[in-house]
Design an enzyme around this catalytic site. Structure first.
Site, mmCIF file in Angstrom:
data_model
loop_
_atom_site.group_PDB
_atom_site.id
_atom_site.type_symbol
_atom_site.label_atom_id
_atom_site.label_comp_id
_atom_site.label_asym_id
_atom_site.label_seq_id
_atom_site.Cartn_x
_atom_site.Cartn_y
_atom_site.Cartn_z
ATOM 1 N N CYS A 52 15.040 38.512 63.331
ATOM 2 C CA CYS A 52 13.603 38.154 63.282
ATOM 3 C C CYS A 52 12.816 39.185 64.092
ATOM 4 O O CYS A 52 12.003 39.895 63.551
ATOM 5 C CB CYS A 52 13.432 36.758 63.859
ATOM 6 N N SER B 240 11.449 61.198 87.546
ATOM 7 C CA SER B 240 12.540 61.778 88.367
ATOM 8 C C SER B 240 13.653 62.313 87.477
ATOM 9 O O SER B 240 14.611 62.916 87.954
ATOM 10 C CB SER B 240 13.096 60.696 89.305
ATOM 11 N N HIS C 141 10.440 52.874 76.393
ATOM 12 C CA HIS C 141 11.168 51.766 77.049
ATOM 13 C C HIS C 141 10.489 50.419 76.836
ATOM 14 O O HIS C 141 10.750 49.475 77.562
ATOM 15 C CB HIS C 141 11.328 52.064 78.559
ATOM 16 N N CYS D 18 9.850 31.413 69.593
ATOM 17 C CA CYS D 18 9.336 32.134 68.420
ATOM 18 C C CYS D 18 8.832 31.137 67.376
ATOM 19 O O CYS D 18 9.533 30.183 67.001
ATOM 20 C CB CYS D 18 10.452 32.993 67.817
#
Ligand code: APR
Ligand code: ZN
Length: 239
Positions: free
Chosen positions: A121, A180, A108, A140
């Site tokens: 990019c 869980s 994640h 960026c």
């Protein structure tokens, strides 16, 4: 592909002082997941969302790994080709325990990274515990687009799930610790593998414990010692 998969969730970091998500008093009790962790969060609530991750990143600074991270690190370094360490967690406690980037799969995303929002990019920046604004003012360097947390939000693609499925093909022992099962369907995975262990603090509505060969409802920092013995026995008997 590894014989053994150790899949972890927020429960392995709980004893290090990092909040889980769905237990009472957990993160989603204090923040609305639909506001700060949804595919449209950056469009609809950009400032709140960036502040939420800046705070969670800063909170990581003083957190230290617990026995679970340390034992898993030792197992991975003793059996590098037999064990895959896969985590839903975005904290860096496995890395603080001494694991290298290529020894842990973060499904994640990773809290100490931000990335360019422009998919073409998608440059990644390692910013440790800084706020996103402190990294080139949140822009960026390569393409001038805004930066974002390198975390998978609900409703977004999770590219590393493909890696989890690949790792499962040769899996003979599936170990689930501290999750869980509300996001990753561990029941299906446990059903698929010959031998599986579940370690949580208590039963979860999303997990069918009868699908697991062994169930341990206790703190992972204690259960991991028994799990490590099972792993050693399994690998010694199959070598
Ligand atoms: N030892 C073992 N298990 C523990 C411990 C502990 N010390 N403390 C808590 N747990 C267990 C709980 O029993 C619970 O089953 O950890 C689990 C935590 O569940 P969640 O809070 O739902 O966390 P997780 O399963 O990791 O969430 C999955 O949801 O919000 C998203 O992206 C986020 O990766 C996260 C995903
Ligand atoms: Zn860019």
């Amino acid at each position: 592909m590894s014989k053994i998969i150790i899949l972890s969730g927020a429960g392995v970091s709980a004893e290090s002082g990092i909040s889980t998500f769905r237990e009472s008093g957990g993160l989603w009790d204090n923040y609305d997941v639909n506001i700060v962790c949804n595919h449209d969060s950056l469009d609809k609530n950009e400032s709140l969302t960036l502040k939420f991750y800046d705070k969670r990143r800063d909170d990581l600074k003083d957190k230290v790994p617990n026995n679970t991270h340390i034992i898993i690190k030792e197992l991975k370094q003793k059996y590098p080709n037999d064990i895959s360490v896969i985590t839903q967690n975005v904290d860096n406690l496995f890395e603080k325990a001494g694991m290298n980037d290529d020894e842990v799969i973060h499904l994640h995303g990773f809290m100490t990274q931000v990335r360019c929002r422009e998919d073409q990019c998608a440059r990644i920046y390692n910013i440790e515990y800084e706020s996103i604004k402190d990294c080139n003012n949140g822009i960026c360097d390569d393409c001038g687009s805004k930066l974002r947390p390198n975390i998978v939000f609900f409703g977004e693609m999770a590219p590393m799930y493909e890696k989890l499925n690949e790792e499962l093909t040769d899996c003979e022992m599936f170990i689930v610790i501290g999750t869980s099962g509300n996001v990753i369907g561990v029941n299906t995975l446990a059903n698929f593998v010959d031998y599986s262990i579940l370690n949580n603090l208590e039963p979860s509505d999303a997990i069918e414990e009868s699908l697991f060969s062994k169930v341990l409802y206790k703190k992972s920092s204690i259960a991991i010692n028994e799990i490590a013995e099972d792993i050693e026995e399994f690998l010694n008997s199959s070598s």
